[in-house]
Structures are given as C-alpha cells and as structure tokens.
Motif scaffolding. Structure first.
Motif, PDB file in Angstrom:
ATOM      1  N   TYR A  80      -6.919  13.914  -1.698  1.00  0.00           N
ATOM      2  CA  TYR A  80      -8.011  13.368  -0.901  1.00  0.00           C
ATOM      3  C   TYR A  80      -7.604  11.962  -0.464  1.00  0.00           C
ATOM      4  CZ  TYR A  80     -12.733  11.451   0.028  1.00  0.00           C
ATOM      5  OH  TYR A  80     -13.841  10.850   0.593  1.00  0.00           O
ATOM      6  N   ALA A  81      -7.486  11.764   0.848  1.00  0.00           N
ATOM      7  CA  ALA A  81      -6.998  10.486   1.353  1.00  0.00           C
ATOM      8  C   ALA A  81      -7.566  10.238   2.739  1.00  0.00           C
ATOM      9  CB  ALA A  81      -5.472  10.483   1.409  1.00  0.00           C
ATOM     10  N   SER A  82      -7.477   8.991   3.180  1.00  0.00           N
ATOM     11  CA  SER A  82      -7.914   8.637   4.532  1.00  0.00           C
ATOM     12  C   SER A  82      -7.085   7.451   5.008  1.00  0.00           C
ATOM     13  CB  SER A  82      -9.402   8.262   4.542  1.00  0.00           C
ATOM     14  OG  SER A  82      -9.583   6.964   3.982  1.00  0.00           O
ATOM     15  N   SER A  83      -7.336   7.025   6.244  1.00  0.00           N
ATOM     16  CA  SER A  83      -6.636   5.854   6.772  1.00  0.00           C
ATOM     17  C   SER A  83      -6.979   4.601   5.979  1.00  0.00           C
ATOM     18  CB  SER A  83      -7.005   5.634   8.246  1.00  0.00           C
ATOM     19  OG  SER A  83      -6.679   6.758   9.019  1.00  0.00           O
ATOM     20  N   GLU A  84      -8.204   4.528   5.470  1.00  0.00           N
ATOM     21  CA  GLU A  84      -8.643   3.336   4.765  1.00  0.00           C
ATOM     22  C   GLU A  84      -8.034   3.206   3.380  1.00  0.00           C
ATOM     23  OE1 GLU A  84     -12.068   4.690   7.462  1.00  0.00           O
ATOM     24  OE2 GLU A  84     -10.600   5.613   6.144  1.00  0.00           O
ATOM     25  N   CYS A  85      -7.838   4.354   2.717  1.00  0.00           N
ATOM     26  CA  CYS A  85      -7.390   4.321   1.327  1.00  0.00           C
ATOM     27  C   CYS A  85      -7.009   5.733   0.894  1.00  0.00           C
ATOM     28  CB  CYS A  85      -8.537   3.790   0.438  1.00  0.00           C
ATOM     29  SG  CYS A  85      -8.152   3.608  -1.307  1.00  0.00           S
ATOM     30  N   TYR A  86      -6.052   5.850  -0.026  1.00  0.00           N
ATOM     31  CA  TYR A  86      -5.783   7.122  -0.687  1.00  0.00           C
ATOM     32  C   TYR A  86      -6.636   7.152  -1.948  1.00  0.00           C
ATOM     33  CZ  TYR A  86      -1.835   8.623   2.220  1.00  0.00           C
ATOM     34  OH  TYR A  86      -1.060   9.061   3.263  1.00  0.00           O
ATOM     35  N   PHE A  87      -7.344   8.264  -2.165  1.00  0.00           N
ATOM     36  CA  PHE A  87      -8.375   8.278  -3.186  1.00  0.00           C
ATOM     37  C   PHE A  87      -7.983   9.010  -4.467  1.00  0.00           C
ATOM     38  CE2 PHE A  87     -10.687   8.309   0.970  1.00  0.00           C
ATOM     39  CZ  PHE A  87     -11.098   6.991   0.931  1.00  0.00           C
ATOM     40  N   LEU A 100      -0.275   9.074   8.494  1.00  0.00           N
ATOM     41  CA  LEU A 100       0.855   9.941   8.170  1.00  0.00           C
ATOM     42  C   LEU A 100       2.081   9.599   9.012  1.00  0.00           C
ATOM     43  CD1 LEU A 100      -0.956  13.324   7.563  1.00  0.00           C
ATOM     44  CD2 LEU A 100       0.131  11.843   5.868  1.00  0.00           C
ATOM     45  N   THR A 101       1.871   9.190  10.250  1.00  0.00           N
ATOM     46  CA  THR A 101       2.990   8.716  11.060  1.00  0.00           C
ATOM     47  C   THR A 101       3.631   7.498  10.409  1.00  0.00           C
ATOM     48  OG1 THR A 101       2.038   9.580  13.102  1.00  0.00           O
ATOM     49  CG2 THR A 101       3.650   7.811  13.326  1.00  0.00           C
ATOM     50  N   SER A 102       2.797   6.606   9.903  1.00  0.00           N
ATOM     51  CA  SER A 102       3.303   5.431   9.184  1.00  0.00           C
ATOM     52  C   SER A 102       4.142   5.844   7.985  1.00  0.00           C
ATOM     53  CB  SER A 102       2.129   4.561   8.728  1.00  0.00           C
ATOM     54  OG  SER A 102       2.557   3.547   7.841  1.00  0.00           O
ATOM     55  N   THR A 135     -10.518  14.414  -8.066  1.00  0.00           N
ATOM     56  CA  THR A 135     -10.714  13.378  -9.068  1.00  0.00           C
ATOM     57  C   THR A 135     -10.174  12.072  -8.497  1.00  0.00           C
ATOM     58  OG1 THR A 135     -10.431  14.976 -10.856  1.00  0.00           O
ATOM     59  CG2 THR A 135     -10.202  12.645 -11.425  1.00  0.00           C
ATOM     60  N   ILE A 136     -11.057  11.099  -8.297  1.00  0.00           N
ATOM     61  CA  ILE A 136     -10.632   9.822  -7.748  1.00  0.00           C
ATOM     62  C   ILE A 136      -9.858   9.058  -8.821  1.00  0.00           C
ATOM     63  CG2 ILE A 136     -11.447   7.560  -6.967  1.00  0.00           C
ATOM     64  CD1 ILE A 136     -13.518   8.933  -5.289  1.00  0.00           C
ATOM     65  N   GLU A 191       0.840  -1.205   0.000  1.00  0.00           N
ATOM     66  CA  GLU A 191       0.000   0.000   0.000  1.00  0.00           C
ATOM     67  C   GLU A 191       0.875   1.255   0.000  1.00  0.00           C
ATOM     68  OE1 GLU A 191      -3.026   0.995  -0.355  1.00  0.00           O
ATOM     69  OE2 GLU A 191      -3.964  -0.961  -0.524  1.00  0.00           O
ATOM     70  N   LEU A 192       2.067   1.162   0.597  1.00  0.00           N
ATOM     71  CA  LEU A 192       2.979   2.306   0.597  1.00  0.00           C
ATOM     72  C   LEU A 192       3.350   2.711  -0.823  1.00  0.00           C
ATOM     73  CD1 LEU A 192       5.337   1.569   3.620  1.00  0.00           C
ATOM     74  CD2 LEU A 192       3.999   3.660   3.271  1.00  0.00           C
ATOM     75  N   ASP A 193       3.466   1.730  -1.721  1.00  0.00           N
ATOM     76  CA  ASP A 193       3.776   2.055  -3.115  1.00  0.00           C
ATOM     77  C   ASP A 193       2.643   2.845  -3.754  1.00  0.00           C
ATOM     78  OD1 ASP A 193       6.203   0.710  -2.992  1.00  0.00           O
ATOM     79  OD2 ASP A 193       5.317  -1.197  -3.610  1.00  0.00           O
ATOM     80  N   ARG A 194       1.403   2.443  -3.457  1.00  0.00           N
ATOM     81  CA  ARG A 194       0.264   3.161  -4.037  1.00  0.00           C
ATOM     82  C   ARG A 194       0.173   4.580  -3.474  1.00  0.00           C
ATOM     83  NH1 ARG A 194      -1.441  -1.986  -4.861  1.00  0.00           N
ATOM     84  NH2 ARG A 194      -1.635  -2.448  -2.649  1.00  0.00           N
ATOM     85  N   ARG A 195       0.416   4.724  -2.177  1.00  0.00           N
ATOM     86  CA  ARG A 195       0.382   6.072  -1.590  1.00  0.00           C
ATOM     87  C   ARG A 195       1.495   6.936  -2.184  1.00  0.00           C
ATOM     88  NH1 ARG A 195       0.568   3.526   4.083  1.00  0.00           N
ATOM     89  NH2 ARG A 195      -1.366   2.333   4.029  1.00  0.00           N
TER      90      ARG A 195
END
Length: 609
Positions: A346-353, A183-185, A369-370, A134-138
């Motif tokens: 636009y992002a959250s703990s569940e997913c970056y959008f 964000l700490t992660s 834009t998602i 998931e870090l790669d996607r973020r």
C-alpha cells in the motif's frame, strides 16, 4: 528480536549485501521478518520516535515556525499547534519550492524532486515534494515483500517474474526540479537501475525495456522477452490490474508480429530505441517452435486462461486489485484461469505506507498493515470527516478501533504535516499491536480506470462545458450519470445523458451525431491532465462515450431507487452507477451512443501545478 536502533526509521541495518550467496537468503528473510515483528509489536514507541525525528529534522522550516512549534519535537505540542492541511493549504509553499526557492520551507533537507499525483481543483497534477533519503525508506518496504511472500509460495527463486513496468513522461518545474510519477522516479533511480541481483526479483524484462519512454516500444520489447522466457515465468503482473489487462490486449493485437519476430530471431523495425534493441538481442533467438505455439494459442479466438496457456508455470498474478482496480477482477480471472491475485503493498505519491502480510488472501479480504517507521500516521473518523473535521478529532495509529472507518492523515520526512491524503480505510484487525486496514475508497472520487481520478465536481464541469455545444441546437442536458466501463480493454468513461430538446416537432429536434461526438471530445478536454495523458501517451484509457437515453429514463431510475427503500424526499441522482440492475436499466433506454472522435490535447511539457 533485533535491538531497536535507527533501523526503525531508515532500515539501514536491513540492506542486503550485493548478490548474497544462496545460503544467506534464508537468513536475510528471517532478519526482515523479525524486523516486521519488531515494528508491529512496538507501534506507539516507533511512532513517537518517528515524529520526534521528523520534527527535529524540520525544526527550522518556515511552515513549522508559522505553526509556533519553536523547535518542540513532542507529540503534545505537535497536536496543539499543527493543524490538518489539504493540498490547497500547502500549494503556495509548494509553488515557491517549484519556482526555485531553496530555503527550508517545508523540509529541512533539500527537496530533490516532485512526485506527481492527480486531483487539484483546477484539474492539474498535484506536486508532492520528496527528499533523497525517501528512496531508502521505499526500498526498505520493497525489500520486505518477498520474505513475506516466501511464507506462502515456495520456489520463487527458481524462476522469473514477468512484470510489465513502465516509465511515464516527466517535466521540470520552473526552478529546475524533476516532476514525475513516483514509480517513474523509482525506476530511474540508482536503487533500481543498479540493484544487485536478487533471485526473488529476477525480471524477464531488461532494465532498458522498462526505462524506454515510448509506450509501444516498451510494451513490445517486454512482451517479446516474456514470451522468449515463457517457461521461466513463475508470476505475471503489473502495478495495477488495468496495466496487466492492457498487456493482454496488446498480445491480442500484436501476436502475429511477435510470432514472426520470434521465428526469425529479429526484432521488428518498429522498435527503434537502440538501447532496447541491444537489450532484447541478448534474449531473442530464432525459435520456430515457440512461434508456432504462439500462433496456435492466439489464433483460436478463445482467450480463456491465456496466461497459463502461454506461461504455464505461473503461480499467481502480482497486481493491485483493491479500490477502483477491483472492477477488473472478473476479467483477470477469465484470462488467468482463476490464478490467485496478490496485492502486496500500500503506497502513494505522498508516502509508502505498508504491506499485506497475507498476500495470497482473496482480493475481497486484502488488508494492509501500516509500518510505523514509514512516517507519522493519524486517522480522522469518517463521521467527523463528513462534517469537516478538525485536528482535535485525530486518532493515533495505535489507538484506532476495529470496525471503524477513518480518513488517513500523514506527517512525512519530506515536510507534509498532518496532510489529508484522501484515502478512507477500515480497520479489520491487528497484527501484533499494528492495525490492519482495508482500503475502502478514495474520498470524493467517482470515476477511475487506472491512475486517473475524477471527482463529482470535475465531472460536473466537463458536462457543463460539453453541453454548451448543444445550445445552438436548442438542446440541453437535463440529467446525467456515469460509469467506469471495463468490459473492453482499455476501459473508458461512459456518460449517460438525458436531453431536453425544444422545437416544433414533438420530442424536439434531434441533435446530430457529429455534435454529440464533439461533446465527447469536449468533455475529455475538460478532464484532468492525468486522464488526458492516459488517453494520449499511455493508451490506458479508451475514448469517452456518451450514451443518450430516452426522455423519462431518470424518473424511472428514481422510481427504482424508491422501490428499494430510498426516500423520495432525500433522493439524489447518483453521479456514478455500479449496481448492475441500474446499469441494465440505463442501457435498455439508450437511443444512441457516441465516442470521442479524436485525442484530447496533452503535451508532456505542460505545467503540472
């Protein structure tokens, strides 16, 4: 156009070489902009492939097996078999993972950590499972921000960003996995700590100052470094608008010590973290002229435009000012002299959008834009959500309609399936085939100062708990409402109470000040851990205030609402007020104000589920 390969889901083809030569920067920007065009032009095809990839990776999980998917990866089977889910639905599975069960429960890939988010019915943090890639996607989404910004603002590679970035405390679950904010992660990841030099993301703050867990030391060191490099600063920001205002408040309180340190070229002894001191030593030099400028600007008592007075080359503010953060826009305009405010992601703990593809627009016009490669996205029409809603009413990303409002539902690589995030979005238009969404609100959230989210049920429980202290005095709360007060820094919760008192004296026996002060603290003790951490560790929320209003105030409030067209049969007291005339009415009826006399209980190690 680039050929559509695995880049659609991982973005691997877009990873920049370490420290690219200047001549390659424009080519990299162009490649990333082509990627955005490709993704937004082929929304449905990308979404179909993303869903198939997620279901294929997680085919052997307990959760999908219970849904009866039997290894199917097509949309029609997914739609027919997998229900919508809330956090409460997933909590038993999440607790098992947190307690150490390493079998494929939600994800076919090992859960690497939990990302914390506020808001369970028990007032504790939600734990969102995440996986390593998931870090790669973020990181991919982060890498798209500056190529977009460069279309609107030139020369950002010629200076630095003064961004106030912080880590928050983290815990470990009983099974040994980290549990921390998203964000700490990210800041503690190798992606951030070992990032290659990027002229477009060159921060004034050394990494050690960002990673310092002590909020005062981190802020102080970042402020010193930002002041020393004042003429290099081209943009000023924080994640949330409230965070930037907290930094300005910090400057208001500490400018004399900051000036003294800069004059002497020696960091205050209050900063004890050795890695921070070493990092700042590489920047801080004796500069009496700069110290005098800071004293001259900060001693005036006039803070209008202070950002551009101290950092004169600032082109814009980089902060989130949508949703609950919109309440800070007037204050930011005051301190910045009216600088533009850019909301980029636009992002959250569940997913970056997704991204704001017009980042320099007015804050009231921000739409995101998602990006369809980030996860699988579905949308529940708000009118359906209001009546509970079911999975048959969900609409695909490519099928939403302009002007309509939807609740966001996501399926992620980490194993959230048709998960209701709680964000309500309005479709404002399209970029190619990709919908653009305006953030409308968090579902059910009444009060928010920063990352805290307090809903009506939680506020009700807090009022009930505090009002128990009134009973020995023959008093009770007859009615209440609230507001998130942001005219002071930090902002704080204001609760308006109308009391009913019993006693021989007309109007009742007054409740003493100490009891009402204690009621403030008792309410804080009843609020969620995110609120209490913000009060105790982060200092990003001020003491809760109770304003007692005179008897009959809430009847006047009802009369006012009816005079504006409300039905007397359907009128309900609003549990949160934002309309200025109503706030003015309430404030004009206040007979006493009370603040929490101490900090509520919060410990970094307390259980997060």
């Amino acid at each position: 156009m680039a050929v559509m390969t695995d880049v659609s889901t991982t973005g691997a083809a877009l990873r920049s070489p370490a420290s690219p030569p200047a001549v390659a920067v424009k080519e990299l920007d162009a490649e990333k902009l082509r990627f955005i065009e490709e993704m937004t032009s082929n929304v449905d095809a990308v979404q179909e492939r993303v869903l198939a990839e997620i279901l294929g990776r997680n085919a052997e999980t307990e959760y999908l097996a219970k849904c009866g998917l039997a290894g199917a990866t097509d949309r029609s089977t997914f739609r027919a078999r997998v229900p919508m889910a809330t956090y409460e639905d997933l909590q038993p599975y999440i607790r098992r993972i947190a307690d150490g069960d390493r079998s494929p429960i939600l994800s076919g890939h090992p859960v690497s950590e939990f990302l914390t988010s506020s808001g369970t019915s028990a007032g504790e943090r939600k734990l969102m499972p995440t996986i390593e890639d998931e870090l790669d996607r973020r990181q991919l989404l982060y890498s798209l921000q500056m190529p977009v910004m460069n279309l609107y603002v030139s020369g950002l590679d010629k200076g630095k960003a003064l961004h106030f970035l912080f880590v928050k405390s983290e815990t470990r679950t009983p099974g040994g996995l980290p549990a921390r904010p998203v964000l700490t992660s990210y800041y503690k990841s190798d992606h951030f700590k070992n990032r290659p030099f990027d002229a477009y993301n060159n921060y004034t703050s050394p990494t050690a100052t960002i990673l310092c867990a002590d909020a005062f030391q981190s802020m102080y060191a970042q402020m010193v470094c930002g002041l020393c490099q004042r003429l290099d600063v081209l943009r000023v920001g924080a994640v949330f608008a409230s965070g930037l205002l907290r930094a300005i408040r910090f400057l208001q309180i500490n400018w004399e010590q900051l000036a003294a340190d800069i004059e002497a070229g020696v960091l205050t002894a209050r900063v004890t973290d050795l890695s921070v001191r070493e990092a700042v030593a590489g920047i801080l030099r004796p500069d009496p002229e700069l110290a005098e400028l800071i004293r001259a600007e900060c001693s005036k008592g006039d803070w209008t435009g202070i950002i551009t007075r101290i950092w004169p080359n600032t082109k814009y503010l980089d902060v989130i000012v949508t949703g609950a953060m919109a309440q800070y826009i007037p204050t930011l305009k005051y301190y910045s002299g009216g600088l533009p405010m850019a909301c980029t992601m636009y992002a959250s703990s569940e997913c970056y959008f997704g991204l704001n593809l017009r980042p320099m627009c007015d804050p009231s016009e921000v739409s995101y834009t998602i990006m369809p490669n980030m996860g699988y996205f579905e949308f529940l029409p708000v009118d359906a959500a209001a009546s509970g809603g079911d999975a048959s009413q969900l609409v695909d990303l490519a099928s939403v309609e302009a002007g309509r409002e939807y609740e966001l539902v996501i399926t992620t690589y980490a194993g959230l399936n048709r998960y209701r995030v709680g964000d309500v979005l309005r479709v404002t238009g399209f970029h190619n085939a990709a919908p653009e969404f305006r953030f409308v609100r968090r579902k059910n959230v009444l009060l928010s100062i920063e990352s805290d989210k307090t809903d009506e049920a939680e506020l009700q429980r807090a009022v009930e708990r505090a009002s128990a202290l009134l009973r020995p005095h023959g008093a009770a709360v007859v009615e209440y409402t609230s507001q998130a007060y942001t005219k002071s820094i930090p902002g704080h919760y204001v609760i308006y109470w109308e009391l009913l008192t019993q006693g021989p004296v007309a109007g009742g026996v007054a409740v003493d000040k100490d009891t009402l002060d204690s009621c403030c603290l008792e309410m804080e003790e009843a609020l969620n851990t995110v609120y209490r951490q913000s009060r105790v560790a982060d200092g990003s929320i001020g003491p809760l205030e109770i304003r007692v209003v005179r008897p009959g105030t809430f009847e006047e409030l009802m009369d006012y609402a009816i005079s504006r067209g409300a039905s007397i049969n359907q009128y309900k007291v609003p549990r949160c007020v934002t309309f200025p005339p109503i706030i003015e009415l309430l404030d004009s009826r206040v007979v006493s104000s009370h603040f929490s006399p101490a900090l509520p209980h919060w410990m970094p190690g307390q259980r997060s589920d």
